[in-house]
Design a protein around this motif. Sequence first.
Motif, short mmCIF file in Angstrom:
data_model
loop_
_atom_site.label_atom_id
_atom_site.label_comp_id
_atom_site.label_asym_id
_atom_site.label_seq_id
_atom_site.Cartn_x
_atom_site.Cartn_y
_atom_site.Cartn_z
N ALA A 162 -9.76 24.68 -10.19
CA ALA A 162 -8.83 23.87 -10.96
C ALA A 162 -7.97 25.19 -11.62
O ALA A 162 -7.09 25.16 -12.40
CB ALA A 162 -9.35 23.11 -11.87
N LEU A 163 -8.50 26.40 -11.76
CA LEU A 163 -8.18 27.30 -12.80
C LEU A 163 -7.48 28.11 -11.91
O LEU A 163 -7.49 28.64 -10.75
CB LEU A 163 -9.61 28.06 -13.33
CG LEU A 163 -10.47 27.27 -14.00
CD1 LEU A 163 -11.52 28.29 -14.51
CD2 LEU A 163 -9.79 26.96 -15.34
N THR A 164 -6.48 28.71 -12.81
CA THR A 164 -5.44 29.74 -12.06
C THR A 164 -5.81 31.38 -12.60
O THR A 164 -5.48 32.45 -11.99
CB THR A 164 -3.99 29.66 -12.26
OG1 THR A 164 -3.78 29.41 -13.69
CG2 THR A 164 -3.73 28.28 -11.62
N CYS A 165 -6.58 31.54 -13.49
CA CYS A 165 -6.98 32.66 -14.17
C CYS A 165 -8.16 33.17 -13.51
O CYS A 165 -8.83 32.54 -12.67
CB CYS A 165 -7.49 32.35 -15.65
SG CYS A 165 -8.93 31.47 -15.95
N GLN A 166 -8.52 34.45 -13.73
CA GLN A 166 -9.69 34.98 -13.12
C GLN A 166 -11.05 34.30 -14.01
O GLN A 166 -11.13 33.91 -14.84
CB GLN A 166 -10.00 36.50 -13.33
CG GLN A 166 -8.97 37.36 -12.85
CD GLN A 166 -9.19 38.81 -12.50
OE1 GLN A 166 -10.18 39.19 -11.61
NE2 GLN A 166 -8.88 39.47 -13.42
N SER A 167 -11.93 34.00 -12.92
CA SER A 167 -13.22 33.04 -13.27
C SER A 167 -14.30 33.27 -12.64
O SER A 167 -14.33 34.06 -11.50
CB SER A 167 -12.97 31.53 -13.01
OG SER A 167 -12.69 31.37 -11.80
N LEU A 168 -15.48 33.33 -13.25
CA LEU A 168 -17.04 33.83 -13.03
C LEU A 168 -17.69 32.36 -13.02
O LEU A 168 -17.73 31.92 -13.69
CB LEU A 168 -17.48 34.72 -13.77
CG LEU A 168 -18.89 35.08 -13.55
CD1 LEU A 168 -19.04 35.91 -12.36
CD2 LEU A 168 -19.49 36.08 -14.73
N LYS A 169 -18.31 32.20 -11.74
CA LYS A 169 -19.52 31.05 -11.59
C LYS A 169 -20.48 31.52 -12.07
O LYS A 169 -21.07 32.55 -11.33
CB LYS A 169 -19.14 30.22 -10.53
CG LYS A 169 -20.43 29.31 -10.26
CD LYS A 169 -19.86 28.27 -9.13
CE LYS A 169 -19.96 28.78 -7.69
NZ LYS A 169 -19.49 27.81 -6.84
N LEU A 170 -21.39 31.15 -12.98
CA LEU A 170 -22.55 31.61 -13.49
C LEU A 170 -23.51 30.69 -14.31
O LEU A 170 -22.94 30.04 -15.06
CB LEU A 170 -22.40 32.93 -14.41
CG LEU A 170 -23.56 33.57 -15.33
CD1 LEU A 170 -24.48 34.31 -14.09
CD2 LEU A 170 -23.13 34.37 -16.29
N GLY A 171 -24.84 30.19 -13.76
CA GLY A 171 -25.74 29.73 -14.61
C GLY A 171 -26.90 29.49 -14.12
O GLY A 171 -27.36 29.70 -12.89
N PRO A 172 -27.91 29.00 -14.93
CA PRO A 172 -29.30 28.70 -14.63
C PRO A 172 -29.49 27.64 -13.48
O PRO A 172 -28.36 26.61 -13.41
CB PRO A 172 -30.06 28.36 -15.67
CG PRO A 172 -28.63 27.62 -16.47
CD PRO A 172 -27.66 28.47 -16.39
N GLY A 173 -30.63 27.70 -12.75
CA GLY A 173 -30.70 26.79 -11.79
C GLY A 173 -30.51 27.31 -10.45
O GLY A 173 -29.68 28.35 -10.08
N ASP A 174 -30.61 26.39 -9.04
CA ASP A 174 -30.32 26.85 -7.91
C ASP A 174 -29.58 25.97 -7.30
O ASP A 174 -29.94 24.62 -7.09
CB ASP A 174 -31.75 27.10 -7.42
CG ASP A 174 -31.74 27.53 -5.55
OD1 ASP A 174 -30.48 27.62 -5.26
OD2 ASP A 174 -32.80 28.02 -5.31
N SER A 175 -28.34 26.35 -6.59
CA SER A 175 -27.34 25.27 -5.88
C SER A 175 -28.03 24.46 -4.76
O SER A 175 -27.79 23.40 -4.50
CB SER A 175 -26.39 26.09 -5.59
OG SER A 175 -26.50 26.84 -4.43
N THR A 176 -29.06 25.06 -4.27
CA THR A 176 -29.86 24.36 -3.02
C THR A 176 -30.48 23.17 -3.78
O THR A 176 -30.88 22.13 -2.99
CB THR A 176 -30.91 25.32 -2.60
OG1 THR A 176 -31.88 25.79 -3.21
CG2 THR A 176 -30.01 26.52 -1.74
N ARG A 177 -30.83 23.22 -4.92
CA ARG A 177 -31.59 21.81 -5.59
C ARG A 177 -30.43 20.74 -5.74
O ARG A 177 -30.71 19.60 -6.28
CB ARG A 177 -32.09 22.12 -6.53
CG ARG A 177 -33.34 23.02 -6.85
CD ARG A 177 -34.08 23.37 -8.04
NE ARG A 177 -34.62 24.71 -8.08
CZ ARG A 177 -34.55 25.30 -9.03
NH1 ARG A 177 -33.84 24.93 -10.11
NH2 ARG A 177 -35.08 26.49 -9.04
N SER A 178 -29.23 21.09 -5.83
CA SER A 178 -28.31 20.25 -6.51
C SER A 178 -28.03 19.01 -5.36
O SER A 178 -27.79 19.28 -4.22
CB SER A 178 -26.79 20.84 -6.58
OG SER A 178 -26.72 21.98 -7.25
N HIS A 179 -28.05 17.82 -5.74
CA HIS A 179 -27.61 16.65 -4.96
C HIS A 179 -29.01 16.28 -4.10
O HIS A 179 -28.98 15.46 -3.17
CB HIS A 179 -26.59 16.74 -3.99
CG HIS A 179 -25.21 16.92 -4.97
ND1 HIS A 179 -24.10 16.82 -4.24
CD2 HIS A 179 -24.88 17.21 -6.20
CE1 HIS A 179 -23.12 17.19 -5.09
NE2 HIS A 179 -23.61 17.35 -6.36
#
Length: 354
Positions: free
Chosen positions: A310-327
Amino acid sequence: MEQKQLTEKAIDLLKELIAIQSFSSEEDKTADAIENWFTSFNIPFTRDNNNVYAKNKHWDASKPTLLLNSHHDTVKPNSAYTKDPFNPHIEDGKLYGLGSNDAGGCLVSLLATFSHFYNAENLKHNILMVASMEEESAGPNSLRGLLPKLPQIDVAIVGEPTLMQLAIAEKGLIVFDAEVKGTPSHAAHPNNDNSIYNTIKVLEWFKNYSFSKVSDVLGEVKLTVTQINAGKQHNVVPAKVDLVIDVRVNDKYTNKEVAEILQKEAPCKLTPRGLKLNSSAIDISHPLVQAGIALGRKTYGSPTLSDQAALTCQSLKLGPGDSTRSHSADEFIYVNEIEEGIDLYIKILNGFLQ
């Protein structure tokens, strides 16, 4: 408040969020809990539908703005769950519960980080904290719908599980509805234009097609046929076969370019459901990325979609946890991942803001 106490409060909030059903568009009670977080720190906030956001105390309109964003909606639990998805509990260092990993751990870590910096003076950037709704459904009231109401954003951290590594690029997404035509007929009669047989060549085309531009960070554009539907009874050859094509777009193309190429070259009719979920990225030389690299964090390109789109500015995705566990069934996040997440967020922002 000391960082240890702040982390304990964040974990308590995550438990509270897990215990509340908050499917996309049904996040009113989790929005209430986030309001209570801000109230407990005497931080003024604004609520728009189920989006809750706040500015740092010493906001200065002449300064650029850093967005901290994560979401508090969840998908519905899948049928393979063996634990109560709404019962937050810790086993062997794992905090179980729906939304714990995606993206509750990120959200409470960012809330703690924002609260840590809320009263700080002489920061290089303003800080805008947004706890958003409808991320999982990409709904009209998600971050995309909220953005026109927010101040201008110059750079962003989007909280999604990345094991606290630096996702400096993210693939975009286009979903196409495809239609393979044929001649309908009775199954007992000859038919050299069977739409189901015609689909074999179409499937092979999608399986083998490749785009020429390959990204150093995100690799190739990826095409995947994910759904197929045809026919209503055993003795009738259907007039058409419907396919769904999932296309993950790298940062070498816009979604519009990919759609135009595929609609021109594909051996069937293709209709995109939307072109708004473009790829996103931040330059590896950006001070925010460099602050993370200085702490030993590694950069990579993410194949999964988030509100970065949704963003037009520069953005960094960063966070705790592991995306393979999502859903996944029996979703969890390690408690020490939250502790590490808050610590690293604060250290990265110390290097970027001061």
